[in-house]
Design a protein around this motif. Structure first.
Motif, PDB file in Angstrom:
ATOM      1  N   TRP A  78      31.621 -66.536  -0.132  1.00 34.53           N
ATOM      2  CA  TRP A  78      30.800 -66.542   1.073  1.00 34.53           C
ATOM      3  C   TRP A  78      31.160 -67.778   1.898  1.00 34.53           C
ATOM      4  O   TRP A  78      31.582 -68.808   1.343  1.00 34.53           O
ATOM      5  N   ASN A  79      31.011 -67.692   3.195  1.00 32.59           N
ATOM      6  CA  ASN A  79      31.436 -68.735   4.117  1.00 32.59           C
ATOM      7  C   ASN A  79      30.558 -69.981   3.975  1.00 32.59           C
ATOM      8  O   ASN A  79      29.344 -69.911   4.193  1.00 32.59           O
ATOM      9  N   ASP A  84      30.362 -72.411   5.937  1.00 32.02           N
ATOM     10  CA  ASP A  84      29.794 -72.780   7.230  1.00 32.02           C
ATOM     11  C   ASP A  84      28.484 -72.033   7.522  1.00 32.02           C
ATOM     12  O   ASP A  84      27.763 -72.385   8.456  1.00 32.02           O
ATOM     13  N   GLU A  85      28.185 -71.012   6.728  1.00 36.87           N
ATOM     14  CA  GLU A  85      26.957 -70.252   6.916  1.00 36.87           C
ATOM     15  C   GLU A  85      25.855 -70.649   5.924  1.00 36.87           C
ATOM     16  O   GLU A  85      24.767 -70.058   5.950  1.00 36.87           O
ATOM     17  N   HIS A  86      26.128 -71.626   5.066  1.00 38.14           N
ATOM     18  CA  HIS A  86      25.138 -72.032   4.063  1.00 38.14           C
ATOM     19  C   HIS A  86      23.805 -72.419   4.704  1.00 38.14           C
ATOM     20  O   HIS A  86      22.738 -71.958   4.275  1.00 38.14           O
ATOM     21  N   GLN A 129      22.557 -71.797   7.677  1.00 39.50           N
ATOM     22  CA  GLN A 129      21.872 -70.695   8.343  1.00 39.50           C
ATOM     23  C   GLN A 129      21.278 -69.724   7.327  1.00 39.50           C
ATOM     24  O   GLN A 129      20.186 -69.178   7.530  1.00 39.50           O
ATOM     25  N   ASN A 130      21.971 -69.516   6.205  1.00 41.85           N
ATOM     26  CA  ASN A 130      21.420 -68.651   5.161  1.00 41.85           C
ATOM     27  C   ASN A 130      20.147 -69.233   4.564  1.00 41.85           C
ATOM     28  O   ASN A 130      19.188 -68.502   4.272  1.00 41.85           O
TER      29      ASN A 130
END
Length: 272
Positions: free
Chosen positions: A184-185, A187-189, A191-192
């Motif tokens: 999983w990206n 850079d999206e940690h 936001q998740n």
């Protein structure tokens, strides 16, 4: 589908636990200082999920009453257990097999939960629900990662990135579709964490740490990356020539000396 991905991600780390442990950076003490600052007290219980060889678990030995390292890879966990036995098996530190979305931990029992270089291997929605379940009110979750490669010289950093990109490409080509790992990206940690609705506060923190390194270790840090290891295990023998050229370049830059290299870290945290 998700279960296949989880098992493939676990298998990705088979066969190079010792190489990983001997060359990857130990989690810096800034992690302890940051997280205990947010907790506002010494933690009773710290759970380190995806702990690998324990590089991020042993950090808490003098900082928490109890530390639990959770690692699904038998190969990685065996290295952690060997180190644990070498320091006379302290009861306050334990290592167990487990997956991030199914922790055998009581609800509301954990003060600090960490994922060091590992959260991108976990399905975020089910994992964050489980983390929120086990954390006490006011408890802190932190996923932190290095930026690769470690900073020292642009010529070897460029080649580091090149051979690892080749490794990722060849691993994807050689693995059967149902055997491929999935990341999983990173850079999206953050936001998740925010989108989960499970944490009252979240943010990103950036920090760095200097370590001493010689040419052999720098090469081995590159070789400890999962994509390159997977490609080599699957028979991408042409990569050996690339690695040999990288090894020669690194030796030229280090010129037989130890050098200081900089690891930059990004921490995404949430407070329940």
């Amino acid at each position: 589908m998700i279960e296949h991905i989880r098992m493939n991600n676990v298998q990705r780390f088979t066969g190079f636990g010792a190489l990983y442990d001997e060359n990857r950076p130990t989690a810096p003490h800034e992690v302890v200082k940051l997280l205990t600052t947010y907790l506002q007290r010494k933690p009773q219980t710290v759970v380190d999920v995806g702990c690998g060889t324990g590089l991020s678990s042993f950090l808490w030995l003098d900082e928490a009453d109890y530390i639990l390292g959770v690692e699904p890879s038998d190969d990685m966990r065996s290295v952690a257990l060997a180190k644990w036995e070498a320091i006379n098996k302290p009861d306050k530190l334990q290592f167990v097999s487990g997956l991030s979305h199914q922790l055998e931990v009581p609800s509301a029992s954990v003060d600090i939960l960490t994922c060091s270089q590992s959260f991108h291997w976990m399905e975020p929605q089910s994992t964050l629900r489980e983390f929120a379940r086990v954390l006490r009110p006011g408890g802190v979750f932190a996923a932190y990662d290095c930026d690769w490669p470690p900073a020292i010289d642009w010529t070897i950093e460029e080649q580091y990135l090149r051979i690892n990109a080749l490794g990722d490409t060849r691993a994807a080509e050689l693995a059967q579709g149902e055997q491929q790992a999935f990341k999983w990206n990173k850079d999206e940690h953050l936001q998740n964490i925010r989108n989960s609705g499970l944490f009252r506060y979240s943010r990103e923190i950036v920090f760095h740490h200097w370590e001493t390194c010689d040419a052999t270790r720098y090469v081995n840090i590159a070789l400890s990356q999962g994509g390159l290891q997977t490609a080599l295990k699957l028979g991408a023998d042409e990569l050996h020539e690339e690695v040999a050229a990288f090894r020669e370049l690194v030796a030229q830059v280090f010129a037989g000396e130890e050098r200081q290299i900089l690891f930059s870290y990004r921490m995404r945290l949430g407070i329940v």
